[in-house]
Design an enzyme around this catalytic site. Sequence first.
Site, mmCIF file in Angstrom:
data_model
loop_
_atom_site.group_PDB
_atom_site.id
_atom_site.type_symbol
_atom_site.label_atom_id
_atom_site.label_comp_id
_atom_site.label_asym_id
_atom_site.label_seq_id
_atom_site.Cartn_x
_atom_site.Cartn_y
_atom_site.Cartn_z
ATOM 1 N N GLU B 47 6.777 68.642 42.670
ATOM 2 C CA GLU B 47 5.313 68.563 41.915
ATOM 3 C C GLU B 47 4.362 68.127 42.798
ATOM 4 O OE1 GLU B 47 7.845 67.825 37.696
ATOM 5 O OE2 GLU B 47 7.425 65.808 38.855
ATOM 6 N N GLU B 58 1.334 55.739 35.813
ATOM 7 C CA GLU B 58 1.443 55.604 37.216
ATOM 8 C C GLU B 58 1.675 54.200 37.195
ATOM 9 O OE1 GLU B 58 3.069 59.361 37.458
ATOM 10 O OE2 GLU B 58 0.318 59.205 37.245
#
Lengths: 415, 279
Positions: B47, B58
């Site tokens: 990824e 995040e």
Amino acid sequence: MSSHTDGKFGAYGGQYVPEALMPAIEELRDAYERYVLDNEDGFMDEFRKRLADFGGRPTPLQRADQLSDRYDTEVYLKREDLLHGGAHKLNNALGQVLLAKYMGKERIIAETGAGQHGTATAMAAAHLDMPCEIFMGSTDINRQRPNVFRMRLNGAAVNPVTTGRGTLKEAISETMRDWATNVEDTHYVIGSIVGPDPFPRMVRDFQSVIGEEAREQIREQTGQLPDSVVACAGGGSNTMGAFDAFREDEAVDLIAVEAGGSSLDVDEETGVAPNSATLSTGEEGVLHGARTKLLQDSDGQIMESHSVSAGLDYAGVGPELAHLVDSGRVQAANVDDEVALEAFHRLSQREGIIPALESAHAFGYLDENPDAVGDVTVLNLSGRGDKDLETVIEETEQRDLDVDVDMSVFAEAER
Amino acid sequence: MSNDAIDAVFEAGDPAFIPYLVAGDPDYESSLAYVEALDRGGADIIELGLPFSEPIAEGSTIQDAIVRSLEAGMTPERFFDFVGDLDVEAPLVCMTYYNLVYQYGQQRGPRDFVERAASAGISGLVIPDLPAEEADPLRAACDEHDLDLVFIVAPTTEGERLTRMMDRVSGYVYVQARLGTTGARDDVSDQTDESLARLADWDVPKAVGFGIKTGEHAERIVSAGADGIIVGSALVDIVAAGAANDEPIEAVADRLESKARELTDGAVRGLTSAPDADT
Ligand SMILES: Cc1ncc(COP(=O)(O)O)c(C=O)c1O
């Protein structure tokens, strides 16, 4: 109240959030529809009563005598600066904290830019006995110190956000991260008509009391509707709050005034737009849960916005307001930092009202466009300026404005 | 409807090790070497983060990596060059936020991005701020170009929402091991077991991520029934330390490769004690 049950306003709106938040947003949508739209368990009755008793509503609609003379127009001020806390923000904060209580949530979080929403949320949380944490950009903490004191005094924790330029955009991102972590017992009190559905319509509904009162009051005082309603726009909550009741009054012009900052030009290289004029210059995109107009570069990276007023310093805008501008119902305008500062001083000197720098933008518009507001205009004075005093003195000293405020008294007193 | 390279990974039967790095962190050249090191260390799928300025899903580790990459000049266009310059065997999945997908190319909407990603050699996409409700235009574009669209299943996802997502997912589902944002943790959450149990009836590979840091975590998660493990922050930490100490590229790459081995080995150990292990 108009309902857009799918949470879209034309092409704008929607729910662009991490999956972890989706169930909470669905739960909130359900609670909003039951308690706010259908007044289940008398929620709206309790909300209105608390807005009156704790908040001091209704706020006055006052004719501004000297401004009316100066611009040869009937200028009326909707005095949201007199709401408890000193800005319109309490309407929304009280509504959402109360709703969180009805939903059985145990913890309140919120972002803040100018600190007005953080302050309003801290007050509402203390009033309703809920623990509260506020996320605030480090730049804003330094330029809005009085509000940091107030939040702390009301018992809220204030968490500095140091990413990016440390302003409202980063604070919203960080609050969303906290929410995604603690979603099961926490409600995120978003501070404007931004974010995923149902926030934009829910915050609008809590704020629409501004326009509902103003519409009654102006008819009582003048026997007619105004030719225009003017409000500043950051995310746009005081704006939609003032406009919503006039939406169907087609003859009433609705004017949203954004921050032109120091310039409308953008610097793609550094990713900085030295303004927050999203409605006038932004492009459609997706940020903080909604599709709306944004200040972004050609790749879609979000720009750092700028305004002398922390509460307008945001690269996005509420999706409903973006839609109403596209459809032509709302006119988008902007005034720059200097015009806003001059308007700040003018209102302070001529009317005895020190406005928030955000609200000063609406007055700057009046000064630049006195012929565009018709014979009777309502200006939303969204907040008072106590929080801005240090910024205003500093920014005024750096500039060659038409007004001159001499603060040499401090030096004299030291002698 | 789905991507052959990714299907082949899960059909092979071994648990899939799926590392994540932000492309261009801390700079273009180092990052190429780091991603290739993960490939050598046993990555089955990689990824690659295309950095967005507002990464709301995040935690601080990956936020910092995104800042490093953006400051070093990463853009969507350079990202596709990066993908072209990579010499790896594992299929690549691009992880980014919807605004970059939406703005790319001549016309707004996801089609131009997906077309370009497919031609660059990307096999799938993960878009953390795009729930199933808003995903139909992207799903259609992915179908047109045989790209997988991976959705994240959160500990809070159930009932109708889960069905809606499963109707649209392809390749694998990203099972979010715990609430919150990305970031390496010292323990493995019970929420993982519950999520895997909720997904047991769905016939799609399940890769677990969010917080996995060690070979032991990997083992534990595969033994709980996962078909793959996704590891991001623990690897980004290595890149961050290398950048902070100005270490030579090879030293950092070696450390990434051995971390990848540790995680792959852990995952394989987990297979022998998995609930449906038939060996
Ligand atoms: C007094 C005042 N007016 C206006 C704003 C801008 O917010 P909105 O556009 O949501 O009304 C703020 C934000 O902090 C504010 O404090």
